[in-house]
Design a protein around this motif. Structure first.
Motif, PDB file in Angstrom:
ATOM      1  N   SER A 135     -48.088  37.300  -0.285  1.00  0.00           N
ATOM      2  CA  SER A 135     -47.713  36.156   0.554  1.00  0.00           C
ATOM      3  C   SER A 135     -48.912  35.365   1.053  1.00  0.00           C
ATOM      4  O   SER A 135     -48.740  34.443   1.856  1.00  0.00           O
ATOM      5  CB  SER A 135     -46.894  36.650   1.757  1.00  0.00           C
ATOM      6  N   HIS A 136     -50.117  35.707   0.577  1.00  0.00           N
ATOM      7  CA  HIS A 136     -51.304  34.993   1.055  1.00  0.00           C
ATOM      8  C   HIS A 136     -52.228  34.648  -0.104  1.00  0.00           C
ATOM      9  O   HIS A 136     -53.308  35.210  -0.265  1.00  0.00           O
ATOM     10  CB  HIS A 136     -52.054  35.829   2.096  1.00  0.00           C
ATOM     11  N   ARG A 137     -51.772  33.739  -0.945  1.00  0.00           N
ATOM     12  CA  ARG A 137     -52.588  33.142  -2.008  1.00  0.00           C
ATOM     13  C   ARG A 137     -53.243  34.182  -2.927  1.00  0.00           C
ATOM     14  O   ARG A 137     -54.389  34.033  -3.337  1.00  0.00           O
ATOM     15  CB  ARG A 137     -53.657  32.223  -1.407  1.00  0.00           C
ATOM     16  N   GLY A 138     -52.528  35.238  -3.210  1.00  0.00           N
ATOM     17  CA  GLY A 138     -53.043  36.208  -4.167  1.00  0.00           C
ATOM     18  C   GLY A 138     -54.232  37.006  -3.678  1.00  0.00           C
ATOM     19  O   GLY A 138     -55.039  37.474  -4.492  1.00  0.00           O
ATOM     20  N   GLN A 139     -54.348  37.198  -2.381  1.00  0.00           N
ATOM     21  CA  GLN A 139     -55.513  37.894  -1.826  1.00  0.00           C
ATOM     22  C   GLN A 139     -55.684  39.297  -2.405  1.00  0.00           C
ATOM     23  O   GLN A 139     -56.804  39.773  -2.598  1.00  0.00           O
ATOM     24  CB  GLN A 139     -55.385  37.965  -0.307  1.00  0.00           C
ATOM     25  N   ARG A 164     -46.929  31.663   6.830  1.00  0.00           N
ATOM     26  CA  ARG A 164     -47.426  30.503   7.566  1.00  0.00           C
ATOM     27  C   ARG A 164     -48.218  30.908   8.800  1.00  0.00           C
ATOM     28  O   ARG A 164     -48.532  30.063   9.643  1.00  0.00           O
ATOM     29  CB  ARG A 164     -46.263  29.588   7.963  1.00  0.00           C
ATOM     30  N   ASN A 165     -48.497  32.186   8.938  1.00  0.00           N
ATOM     31  CA  ASN A 165     -49.328  32.641  10.051  1.00  0.00           C
ATOM     32  C   ASN A 165     -50.245  33.738   9.544  1.00  0.00           C
ATOM     33  O   ASN A 165     -50.264  34.037   8.347  1.00  0.00           O
ATOM     34  CB  ASN A 165     -48.462  33.125  11.226  1.00  0.00           C
ATOM     35  N   ASP A 166     -51.014  34.326  10.444  1.00  0.00           N
ATOM     36  CA  ASP A 166     -52.017  35.316  10.047  1.00  0.00           C
ATOM     37  C   ASP A 166     -51.562  36.760  10.244  1.00  0.00           C
ATOM     38  O   ASP A 166     -52.368  37.676  10.068  1.00  0.00           O
ATOM     39  CB  ASP A 166     -53.309  35.096  10.850  1.00  0.00           C
ATOM     40  N   TYR A 167     -50.283  36.984  10.575  1.00  0.00           N
ATOM     41  CA  TYR A 167     -49.914  38.343  10.958  1.00  0.00           C
ATOM     42  C   TYR A 167     -48.611  38.851  10.339  1.00  0.00           C
ATOM     43  O   TYR A 167     -48.194  39.966  10.643  1.00  0.00           O
ATOM     44  CB  TYR A 167     -49.822  38.450  12.489  1.00  0.00           C
ATOM     45  N   ASP A 168     -47.970  38.091   9.468  1.00  0.00           N
ATOM     46  CA  ASP A 168     -46.666  38.504   8.957  1.00  0.00           C
ATOM     47  C   ASP A 168     -46.686  39.086   7.545  1.00  0.00           C
ATOM     48  O   ASP A 168     -45.625  39.283   6.954  1.00  0.00           O
ATOM     49  CB  ASP A 168     -45.683  37.337   8.995  1.00  0.00           C
ATOM     50  N   ASN A 197     -37.990  32.048  -2.480  1.00  0.00           N
ATOM     51  CA  ASN A 197     -37.078  31.568  -1.436  1.00  0.00           C
ATOM     52  C   ASN A 197     -36.891  32.602  -0.330  1.00  0.00           C
ATOM     53  O   ASN A 197     -35.956  32.495   0.472  1.00  0.00           O
ATOM     54  CB  ASN A 197     -35.716  31.222  -2.049  1.00  0.00           C
ATOM     55  N   LEU A 198     -37.782  33.582  -0.279  1.00  0.00           N
ATOM     56  CA  LEU A 198     -37.661  34.644   0.720  1.00  0.00           C
ATOM     57  C   LEU A 198     -37.869  34.097   2.130  1.00  0.00           C
ATOM     58  O   LEU A 198     -38.824  33.374   2.395  1.00  0.00           O
ATOM     59  CB  LEU A 198     -38.692  35.737   0.430  1.00  0.00           C
ATOM     60  N   ILE A 199     -36.976  34.464   3.029  1.00  0.00           N
ATOM     61  CA  ILE A 199     -37.103  34.135   4.444  1.00  0.00           C
ATOM     62  C   ILE A 199     -37.218  35.453   5.205  1.00  0.00           C
ATOM     63  O   ILE A 199     -36.322  36.290   5.131  1.00  0.00           O
ATOM     64  CB  ILE A 199     -35.892  33.333   4.951  1.00  0.00           C
TER      65      ILE A 199
END
Length: 211
Positions: A135-139, A164-168, A197-199
């Motif tokens: 969920s973070h650009r392929g980190q 969209r945040n630093d902790y999820d 489409n995951l929420i």
């Protein structure tokens, strides 16, 4: 075996000292204890509602995935893998869900800041396939590729919603796992491999863990 911390000094909220996995603060990075507890709850649901799928699914302890499967010696990795896939002497594991952490095995300062998810589809035992959800650009792409290679699984690209945040990131791992397991319980088509489409629902996760 030491546990991953729930957060680092850059976190918006300090981790709870509770190691049961029942307490997750509103803006806290998930630790291995949170993921493991939610995996245990999910497996309990599966065993009750879909025992056939439960028998074919493994929700792997984050610490085992990290220290034994990815970083362990060949013999340690093989022994851990056999314990995971074999139940009663039979290899019934078609689907392996493994959290991937960027924690270091040797540097205590690098205690991990990101989780992602690796799903290995072993329905074809001779040619397993690995899908990495980040969920973070392929980190964690490189780390997941190492784990997939150790398991002799062929990587295939999939799409994943970006946080969209630093902790999820950990919430994406557990909610992504639940979504994929739900699709497995139905008729899984190739398009359903993607999680673009995951929420995610942190509040629902906090309530599950506390319950």
């Amino acid at each position: 075996m030491s546990a991953f911390p729930s957060t680092t000094s850059d976190a918006l909220e300090a981790p709870s000292p509770d190691r049961s996995g029942r307490v997750l603060r509103a803006r806290e990075w998930l630790g291995d204890q949170h993921i493991l507890r939610d995996y245990e709850l999910l497996m309990q649901d599966l065993q009750q509602n879909n025992p056939d799928l439960a028998a074919r699914t493994r929700l792997v302890d984050p610490l085992i995935a990290h220290y034994q499967l990815r970083l362990g010696s060949a013999s340690v990795m093989l022994a851990a893998f056999q314990r995971i896939v074999n139940v009663g002497g039979n290899d019934t594991a078609d689907f392996l869900f493994m959290p991937v952490s960027d924690a270091s095995a040797s540097d205590p300062v690098r205690r991990g800041t990101h989780w992602s998810l690796l799903l290995v589809d072993r329905r074809e035992r001779a040619s397993p396939v690995a899908y990495h959800y980040d969920s973070h650009r392929g980190q964690n792409d490189e780390l997941a590729a190492i784990l997939a290679q150790r398991l002799r699984a062929r990587p295939e690209p999939v799409r994943m919603t970006q946080q969209r945040n630093d902790y999820d990131c950990g919430v994406f791992v557990v909610d992504g796992t639940r979504t994929l397991v739900s699709r497995l319980s139905e008729r899984w088509r190739p398009a359903e491999l993607h999680l673009d489409n995951l929420i995610v629902d942190r509040l629902a996760l906090r309530n599950r863990l506390a319950g």
